[in-house]
Design a protein around this motif. Structure first.
Motif, mmCIF file in Angstrom:
data_model
loop_
_atom_site.group_PDB
_atom_site.id
_atom_site.type_symbol
_atom_site.label_atom_id
_atom_site.label_comp_id
_atom_site.label_asym_id
_atom_site.label_seq_id
_atom_site.Cartn_x
_atom_site.Cartn_y
_atom_site.Cartn_z
ATOM 1 N N VAL A 16 -6.474 8.720 -3.658
ATOM 2 C CA VAL A 16 -6.276 7.399 -4.269
ATOM 3 C C VAL A 16 -5.893 7.412 -5.619
ATOM 4 O O VAL A 16 -5.410 6.641 -6.355
ATOM 5 N N ALA A 62 -2.384 8.574 -6.329
ATOM 6 C CA ALA A 62 -1.484 7.619 -6.035
ATOM 7 C C ALA A 62 -1.476 6.512 -7.028
ATOM 8 O O ALA A 62 -0.326 5.848 -7.404
ATOM 9 N N ASP A 78 1.933 5.155 -8.888
ATOM 10 C CA ASP A 78 2.261 3.818 -8.638
ATOM 11 C C ASP A 78 2.528 3.125 -10.087
ATOM 12 O O ASP A 78 3.511 2.289 -10.276
ATOM 13 N N LEU A 130 -5.637 3.872 1.002
ATOM 14 C CA LEU A 130 -4.291 4.666 1.091
ATOM 15 C C LEU A 130 -4.037 5.096 2.659
ATOM 16 O O LEU A 130 -4.744 5.254 3.281
ATOM 17 N N ASP A 131 -2.776 4.914 2.959
ATOM 18 C CA ASP A 131 -1.882 5.027 3.957
ATOM 19 C C ASP A 131 -1.606 6.507 4.191
ATOM 20 O O ASP A 131 -0.516 7.006 3.398
ATOM 21 N N MET A 182 0.788 -1.245 0.006
ATOM 22 C CA MET A 182 0.041 0.017 -0.018
ATOM 23 C C MET A 182 1.089 1.356 -0.065
ATOM 24 O O MET A 182 1.760 1.224 0.760
ATOM 25 N N SER A 183 0.359 2.143 -0.878
ATOM 26 C CA SER A 183 1.404 3.526 -1.045
ATOM 27 C C SER A 183 0.962 4.343 0.117
ATOM 28 O O SER A 183 0.039 4.345 0.757
ATOM 29 N N THR A 184 2.178 4.876 0.567
ATOM 30 C CA THR A 184 1.752 6.064 1.798
ATOM 31 C C THR A 184 1.788 7.264 1.214
ATOM 32 O O THR A 184 2.379 7.733 0.256
ATOM 33 N N GLN A 209 -10.602 8.810 1.443
ATOM 34 C CA GLN A 209 -9.430 8.222 0.613
ATOM 35 C C GLN A 209 -9.112 6.724 0.973
ATOM 36 O O GLN A 209 -8.005 6.422 1.328
#
Length: 348
Positions: free
Chosen positions: A103, A106, A110, A31-32, A1-3, A28
């Motif tokens: 989200v 990102a 990604d 997403l972290d 998971m993207s931060t 969101q």
């Protein structure tokens, strides 16, 4: 998971903080995200409101300045000293995100390691009014080569980004550095161009990405003297990019020529429109002409300057009444020119 790290600078906007932070953390999914609120020594209860939010959610941190440091220093503190996630965003306390905006951004980052930042369509709304209906279902994304995107900015002489709709790759943000304190009103466009000089640019299609609040406290200026200051700041911003990114821009001379012509035309257009609208008493016409000359020594050959000289000969008092006739004559002359060019082509 993207931060993702979101920096929220705040000065006397504590009453907007809860809604701003809610749009970051609660809308969101997948997403972290974490948030840093930086209160720049607000004289009201903004710092207390920020601390209340942080006490209720461990994803929120708060920093409070003892002395006001200004918005540029505040931005850079969060972006360069605090943010350490994959991606970073800067969101003023009076703005908010559209659900799913982070989200969507990102996902583009990604999927495209060469993209340095992502933006999308912002929605402006009047302070005190309802939020406009936002589109939350995207229709994909597009990736622009960074230098192509940068070239377009120089050709147009303006930015195309409001600010809250941007998400940046944190590693690139650190490589590029922070906002320039010499550009208090055009530091954002200069930043986007510096990023584009080093990486590609992503754009979210179909969905809206952020809400930008319009009210009397916005930093953008709309008064006539402010419009001249805006042009000056833009010129400094473009010249700053050419200077800081010279080793990355082999086409720098062409870019410089493009933007200086464009800015000169903007200045002259504002000058002659002052005659059309009967506002020569409040619009700094002479300073706008001087600015155009600074940008382009051959400014007198521009059609905007000829339009200005025509209006000056007619006179400031008469021009507002004759404007429809003048514009009609100019349009007719343009039609005649196109007809003549077409006739010449047919005769060849």
């Amino acid at each position: 998971m993207s931060t993702l790290s979101v920096v929220v600078p705040c000065y006397k906007y504590g009453h907007f903080l809860a809604d701003c932070v809610h749009s970051i953390l609660d809308e969101q999914e997948g997403l972290d995200v974490r948030v840093l609120i930086i209160d720049d020594a607000s004289p009201d209860d903004s710092a207390d409101r920020a601390r209340e939010l942080a006490a209720a959610d461990p994803r929120i941190e708060v920093r409070v300045h003892e002395r006001n440091q200004g918005h540029i220093a505040t931005y850079n503190e969060g972006l360069l000293e605090w943010a350490d996630s994959d991606y970073v965003a800067l969101l003023s306390a009076d703005d908010r995100l559209v659900p799913g905006a982070l989200v969507r951004a990102a996902a583009v980052l990604d999927a495209n390691p060469g993209v340095g930042f992502v933006y999308g369509r912002p929605l402006r709304f009047q302070h005190g009014g309802p939020l406009p209906r936002a589109r939350t279902r995207g229709s994909g994304s597009v990736v622009y080569p960074g230098h192509w995107w940068l070239d377009r900015r120089f050709r147009e002489g303006t930015g195309c980004i409001t600010s809250p709709e941007v998400v940046v790759r944190t590693s690139l943000q650190r490589a590029v550095g922070g906002y320039d304190p010499d550009l208090p009103h055009a530091g954002d466009i200069e930043m986007w161009m510096r990023l584009a000089a080093r990486a590609d640019v992503g754009y979210v299609r179909g969905a809206d990405q952020a809400y930008y609040r319009v009210h009397g406290d916005n930093m953008s200026t709309t008064d006539f003297g402010g419009q001249l200051d805006d042009l000056r700041q833009r010129r400094i911003a473009f010249e700053s990019v050419l200077d800081k990114c010279a080793d990355l821009l082999p086409q720098a001379d062409r870019l410089s020529a493009q933007v200086h012509i464009r800015l000169a035309r903007f200045a002259l257009r504002r000058a002659y429109r002052a005659y059309d609208r009967g506002r020569t008493a409040v619009v700094p016409v002479d300073e706008l002409v001087a600015f155009a000359e600074e940008c382009l020594p051959g400014f007198a050959a521009l059609p905007e300057y000829r339009a200005l000289r025509l209006r000056q000969r007619i006179g400031a008092g008469t021009m507002p009444y004759l404007q429809p006739l003048v514009l009609s004559a100019v349009a007719e002359r343009g039609r005649e020119w196109f007809w003549w060019q077409s006739w010449k082509r047919r005769g060849i």
